[in-house]
Design a protein around this motif. Structure first.
Motif, PDB file in Angstrom:
ATOM      1  N   HIS A   6       9.813  20.592 -12.292  1.00 25.70           N
ATOM      2  CA  HIS A   6       8.398  20.589 -11.914  1.00 25.70           C
ATOM      3  C   HIS A   6       8.279  19.999 -10.521  1.00 25.70           C
ATOM      4  N   PRO A   7       7.250  20.395  -9.765  1.00 23.84           N
ATOM      5  CA  PRO A   7       7.042  19.723  -8.481  1.00 23.84           C
ATOM      6  C   PRO A   7       6.643  18.261  -8.731  1.00 23.84           C
ATOM      7  N   THR A   8       7.102  17.369  -7.867  1.00 27.63           N
ATOM      8  CA  THR A   8       6.755  15.959  -7.988  1.00 27.63           C
ATOM      9  C   THR A   8       5.290  15.771  -7.610  1.00 27.63           C
ATOM     10  N   ARG A   9       4.567  15.014  -8.457  1.00 27.36           N
ATOM     11  CA  ARG A   9       3.160  14.718  -8.166  1.00 27.36           C
ATOM     12  C   ARG A   9       3.054  13.353  -7.507  1.00 27.36           C
ATOM     13  N   CYS A  10       2.152  13.212  -6.548  1.00 27.71           N
ATOM     14  CA  CYS A  10       1.941  11.899  -5.931  1.00 27.71           C
ATOM     15  C   CYS A  10       0.451  11.682  -5.736  1.00 27.71           C
ATOM     16  N   GLU A  11      -0.019  10.462  -6.041  1.00 26.49           N
ATOM     17  CA  GLU A  11      -1.425  10.145  -5.780  1.00 26.49           C
ATOM     18  C   GLU A  11      -1.517   8.866  -4.956  1.00 26.49           C
ATOM     19  N   ARG A  12      -2.531   8.859  -4.096  1.00 23.80           N
ATOM     20  CA  ARG A  12      -2.793   7.677  -3.270  1.00 23.80           C
ATOM     21  C   ARG A  12      -4.033   6.981  -3.820  1.00 23.80           C
TER      22      ARG A  12
ATOM     23  N   ALA B 289      -3.380   0.329   9.778  1.00 23.47           N
ATOM     24  CA  ALA B 289      -4.751   0.820   9.998  1.00 23.47           C
ATOM     25  C   ALA B 289      -5.071   1.943   8.998  1.00 23.47           C
ATOM     26  N   GLU B 290      -4.110   2.863   8.822  1.00 19.54           N
ATOM     27  CA  GLU B 290      -4.380   4.003   7.919  1.00 19.54           C
ATOM     28  C   GLU B 290      -4.196   3.596   6.453  1.00 19.54           C
ATOM     29  N   ASP B 291      -3.273   2.683   6.203  1.00 19.34           N
ATOM     30  CA  ASP B 291      -2.983   2.254   4.839  1.00 19.34           C
ATOM     31  C   ASP B 291      -3.156   0.738   4.730  1.00 19.34           C
ATOM     32  N   PRO B 292      -4.396   0.281   4.625  1.00 18.98           N
ATOM     33  CA  PRO B 292      -4.629  -1.173   4.574  1.00 18.98           C
ATOM     34  C   PRO B 292      -4.187  -1.766   3.230  1.00 18.98           C
ATOM     35  N   VAL B 293      -4.242  -3.114   3.127  1.00 21.46           N
ATOM     36  CA  VAL B 293      -3.940  -3.800   1.869  1.00 21.46           C
ATOM     37  C   VAL B 293      -4.745  -3.141   0.745  1.00 21.46           C
ATOM     38  N   GLY B 294      -4.110  -2.890  -0.363  1.00 18.23           N
ATOM     39  CA  GLY B 294      -4.775  -2.214  -1.477  1.00 18.23           C
ATOM     40  C   GLY B 294      -4.380  -0.749  -1.593  1.00 18.23           C
ATOM     41  N   THR B 295      -3.702  -0.222  -0.542  1.00 16.85           N
ATOM     42  CA  THR B 295      -3.235   1.164  -0.604  1.00 16.85           C
ATOM     43  C   THR B 295      -1.978   1.236  -1.459  1.00 16.85           C
ATOM     44  N   VAL B 296      -1.999   2.155  -2.415  1.00 12.45           N
ATOM     45  CA  VAL B 296      -0.873   2.284  -3.329  1.00 12.45           C
ATOM     46  C   VAL B 296      -0.556   3.769  -3.526  1.00 12.45           C
ATOM     47  N   TYR B 297       0.722   4.121  -3.431  1.00  9.06           N
ATOM     48  CA  TYR B 297       1.167   5.484  -3.730  1.00  9.06           C
ATOM     49  C   TYR B 297       1.943   5.459  -5.038  1.00  9.06           C
ATOM     50  N   CYS B 298       1.566   6.353  -5.953  1.00 12.66           N
ATOM     51  CA  CYS B 298       2.274   6.487  -7.220  1.00 12.66           C
ATOM     52  C   CYS B 298       2.808   7.907  -7.306  1.00 12.66           C
ATOM     53  N   ALA B 299       4.041   8.062  -7.759  1.00  8.54           N
ATOM     54  CA  ALA B 299       4.597   9.411  -7.887  1.00  8.54           C
ATOM     55  C   ALA B 299       5.285   9.575  -9.232  1.00  8.54           C
ATOM     56  N   LEU B 300       5.245  10.825  -9.711  1.00 16.04           N
ATOM     57  CA  LEU B 300       5.874  11.171 -10.983  1.00 16.04           C
ATOM     58  C   LEU B 300       6.781  12.383 -10.756  1.00 16.04           C
ATOM     59  N   ALA B 301       8.061  12.214 -11.039  1.00 24.44           N
ATOM     60  CA  ALA B 301       9.022  13.315 -10.902  1.00 24.44           C
ATOM     61  C   ALA B 301       9.411  13.800 -12.282  1.00 24.44           C
ATOM     62  N   GLN B 302       9.583  15.105 -12.400  1.00 29.83           N
ATOM     63  CA  GLN B 302      10.019  15.689 -13.673  1.00 29.83           C
ATOM     64  C   GLN B 302      10.898  16.892 -13.344  1.00 29.83           C
ATOM     65  N   GLU B 303      12.014  16.990 -14.032  1.00 28.49           N
ATOM     66  CA  GLU B 303      12.947  18.081 -13.738  1.00 28.49           C
ATOM     67  C   GLU B 303      12.248  19.427 -13.910  1.00 28.49           C
TER      68      GLU B 303
END
Lengths: 421, 421
Positions: free
Chosen positions: A382-388, A366-380
Motif C-alpha cells: 500500500h502507499p504510505t500515508r502521512c498526516e501533519r 517558521a513553517e513547522d513551529p512547536v506543536g507540528t507533528v508528522y505521523c506516518a503509516l506504512a503497509q506492505e
C-alpha cells in the motif's frame, strides 16, 4: 431515593489522602439506578460534623457516614451523631463482646481506648464488622437512615457491600414509582469536546428518557448516556435507541464503550486482522509503545518499537537515509514516511507506524513551529500515508496528542479495510 | 480563614472519576496554614448546585467552585451562580475576544455552544484561562469570595496555582495573629512506606515545631515537613533543621525536593556528568524512554531506546546473541546484560540500561515467576551490573516498578561516582 455520603477526617481535607471509597460506592449505587446527590468531606471538627449530619439527614433518605469510629482521640463521629439526635452515648454490651473476642483472638489487650468503640448513641442498631474492630452503627433521624462505617477502605467496602447495599436494595424495592436506570459510556477520539456536543445535542430532544452528558479525558472525549424509565426493560430499550443514534453520528470516532480502554480496542482490531506492528517514535518518546504494551499479551501483535531520539538512530534503526535528514530535516513528511517504512521493513510487520515532531517548549521552524507533528503509516503493498498535525498546548499535551494521532492513523486504517493482506 | 471546595459534575457522584483536584488544592492550601473546612461534590442538578453555593457562601470566606464551565449543555454552574446572586447572565466582551483568539489559533470554528463560555453572571470578574477556553470567574456573595474554575485537572491547576492561591495569600497576609509556615516535600524512591515511617518517626519529638507526614505515590514515597512559627524566619529555621536530620537518614534514597520530579532529577545528574544514555526495554514497554523524554531537551543525553518485544528484535537492536536467548531465555541475567551492553555499543553512549521480565498476568517459570525482573547497566570500561527484582502486584504495577528499578540502577551509579570517564 436521595442518598448522600459524608466522609470525616482531617486527612481528607488536607490533601493527605484521596477519598477513593466514595467513587467506589457511587458506582455500586449507580448500578442500582441511584445517583448520589451529594458527597461531603469534613475535617475532624465536632460542630462541623454535627451540622453536616443534620443537614444531610434533612435532605436525604439515606446517608452513609464514614470515618471517626476508631479508638483514638480524633474519632468522635458517634459523639456528633448523639448530639445531632439529642441522645447520650451508651456502652453496647454486644459490641463489648465482639471487641473482647477480636482482641483475644489477636492476643492484644483490650484497652479503655479500644472500649470507646463500644459507645454508641442510645437506640442505635449495631452490626458486627467482619474486617475490623469498630462496628457499623445504624440510626434514624426523622425519615432519614444513617449508616456509620469505618473509613479504612477494606472495612468500608466490606460493610458497604455486605450490609449497606442490601438494605438500600430492600428500600428501593419497597418504593412506589421506582425509577429504573441504564447507563452507557461512549468513548471517542479525534472530535473536540465542543464539536462532539454540537453534533450529539440535537439527539437529546428525540430521546427524552435519556440524559446526555460529556466528559473530557484527553486525548479522548466521552459521551455519557443515562436512561430512566419505570421498568428495566424500558430503560434498556431507551438506552439502546439513544446509543444507536449516537453510533451513527460518531462513526469511527467511537472506539469503545464503558470500560474498554483505547489500547485494548486497538489490540482487538489488530488481533482480528491478524496484523503485526512496529513503531518508530521521536517526539512521542515511547508513549505509543508504552500504551500498546499495557495490554496483556501485546507481544502477539507488537514486535517492537524504537525511540530514535537522534538522527544517528533514525538512520540506524528506522533506515532513514541521511540525504532525507539532510534535505528535509528530522521533522518532515519525508522523514516520517521513511521511519514508518524502515521500521516495518526491519521488523517484518504488517504495519509500521512513526511519529516525528516538535514537542517544545523550544525548537521548531517558521513553517513547522512547536506543536507540528508528522505521523506516518506504512503497509506492505500500500502507499504510505502521512498526516501533519498542528497541536497546541505544552510539551506533555503535544506528546500525548502526537501519540494519539499516530495510533488513530492505524486504527482508522484497520477499520476501513486496510487489514493484513 | 474558612475555605470550602465545591466540585460539580455527575461524573463525580456516579463513580466515573475520582476527584483528584481537591486533594491537590487542599495540600497547597495546607502549606499556607489553611485547612479546608468542607469539600462538597454535587451532581449536575441545578437546584442542588445553587443551594450548595448559597450554603457554602454563608459558612466560608472563600469557596473554590469547579466544573460545569464548559461549552456543553450540562455545563451550567454559572447559571446556578447567577441564580444564587439574583443577577442575569451576560455575555462578557473580553471573554468573547479570548475565545475568538483561541479558536482562531487552533483553526477551529467558534460555535454558538462555545460562545456559551462567555456568558457570566452580571458584575463578575473574569480571568483568562492559560490552559483552556473557559475563563475563571470571580464573584462576591456577602463577605464570601467565590472562585469558579474548570474541572479539567490541567486547567484547574493552572488557574488555582496562578490566580486563586495568590489571592488567598494576599487575604491571609491582611489577617491579624497570623501563623507562619514553611513546607518541604522530600521525595524518595526505594524505601517502602512503612520502613520510611519507622525510620523518620523518631525525629518527630526532636522537632516539635515541625509536623511530619508521609505520602505514597508509587513507585515513590514522600516525607512532608511542615514547620509553624510566629515569624517566617523561625518557621524556615525549624524546617531547615528537620530537613537536615531527614536528609542524613534518607541518604541516596532522596532524589529530589518539592516539585523536582524523578526524570528531572536524573536528567540533572546525567547532564552534570556529561553522560549519554541508551535504553533497551522489554517488559517495561517504553516506560523508561517515555519518562526520560518528558524532560525538555532530553536529546542532549538520551540518544535513543528500543522496546524489543520479540526475541528477533532483541537480537537485531540490542545485539543479544541467539545462543544467550536459546540457553538462558529472554528473561534472564545473561539477556539483560547482553541487552545493556548491546544497546550501549550500538548507540555509542556512556551508559546502556536494560530491563527484561515477566509483567504478567501470565508467563513466568518456576524459578522466575511473574513479577521477576532483571535490570542491567553497562558502562564502557566498567563491569556490567545486573540486579534481579521480585515485584508484586498487577501488570501495571510490575511495569512501573521495573522501570523505576532500572532507572535507580543508573541514578545510584551516577551518585556513587560511576560518572563519564
Amino acid at each position: 431515593m436521595r442518598v448522600e455520603l459524608l466522609c470525616t477526617g482531617d486527612e481528607l481535607v488536607t490533601g493527605l489522602i484521596t477519598d477513593t471509597n466514595s467513587p467506589w460506592f457511587e458506582a455500586r449505587l449507580f448500578e442500582l439506578g441511584v445517583k448520589v446527590e451529594r458527597v461531603q468531606l469534613v475535617g475532624d471538627v465536632r460542630p462541623d460534623i454535627t451540622h453536616a449530619l443534620l443537614e444531610a439527614a434533612q435532605r436525604a433518605d439515606v446517608v452513609l457516614v464514614s470515618g471517626g469510629l476508631g479508638p483514638t482521640a480524633d474519632d468522635f463521629t458517634l459523639e456528633c451523631a448523639a448530639a445531632a439526635l439529642g441522645v447520650p452515648l451508651v456502652e453496647d454490651a454486644r459490641v463489648v463482646e465482639w471487641l473482647q473476642a477480636r482482641y483475644r483472638n489477636r492476643s492484644v489487650p483490650l484497652t479503655p481506648s479500644a472500649l470507646r468503640m463500644a459507645r454508641v448513641p442510645q437506640g442505635a442498631e449495631v452490626v458486627r464488622n467482619p474486617a475490623g474492630s469498630a462496628p457499623m452503627v445504624v440510626l434514624r433521624l426523622g425519615r432519614c437512615r444513617l449508616f456509620f462505617v469505618p473509613g479504612v477502605p477494606r472495612e468500608y467496602r466490606a460493610l458497604a457491600e455486605g450490609e449497606v447495599l442490601p438494605r438500600i436494595r430492600a428500600l428501593l424495592e419497597a418504593e412506589p414509582g421506582r425509577v429504573y436506570r441504564a447507563f452507557r459510556l461512549l468513548r471517542t477520539v479525534g472530535i473536540p469536546e465542543s464539536q462532539l456536543d454540537a453534533r450529539v445535542a440535537p439527539l437529546s430532544p428525540l430521546h427524552p428518557q435519556v440524559v446526555f452528558g460529556f466528559r473530557t479525558h484527553a486525548p479522548e472525549n466521552h459521551v455519557k448516556l443515562m436512561a430512566s424509565a419505570s421498568s428495566q426493560a424500558a430503560a434498556d430499550a431507551a438506552l439502546a435507541a439513544a446509543e444507536a443514534a449516537c453510533r451513527e453520528l460518531l462513526g469511527n470516532s467511537l472506539f469503545g464503550v464503558d470500560d474498554e480502554a483505547y489500547p485494548q480496542a486497538l489490540a482487538r482490531l489488530l488481533t482480528e486482522a491478524g496484523a503485526t506492528l512496529a513503531t518508530a517514535e521521536s517526539c512521542s518518546g515511547g508513549l505509543i509503545a508504552q500504551q500498546l504494551t499495557e495490554v496483556p499479551g501485546a507481544s502477539a501483535f507488537f514486535i517492537g518499537g524504537v525511540v530514535s531520539y537522534s538522527e544517528k538512530m533514525k538512520m540506524a534503526w528506522a533506515g532513514v537515509p541521511s540525504e532525507v535528514l539532510a534535505r528535509h530535516t528530522a521533522v518532515s513528511r519525508q522523514t516520517a514516511e521513511a521511519m514508518a517504512e524502515g521500521i516495518r521493513a526491519s521488523c517484518g510487520t504488517t504495519y509500521g507506524l512513526s511519529v516525528t515532531g516538535y514537542a517544545g517548549p523550544t525548537g521548531g521552524t517558521a513553517e513547522d513551529p512547536v506543536g507540528t507533528v508528522y505521523c506516518a503509516l506504512a503497509q506492505e503493498g500500500h502507499p504510505t500515508r502521512c498526516e501533519r498535525f498542528s497541536l497546541s498546548g505544552d510539551r506533555e499535551r503535544v506528546r500525548l496528542f502526537a501519540a494519539s494521532s499516530a495510533l488513530e492513523l492505524l486504527r482508522q486504517a484497520l477499520l476501513t479495510g486496510g487489514a493484513a493482506s
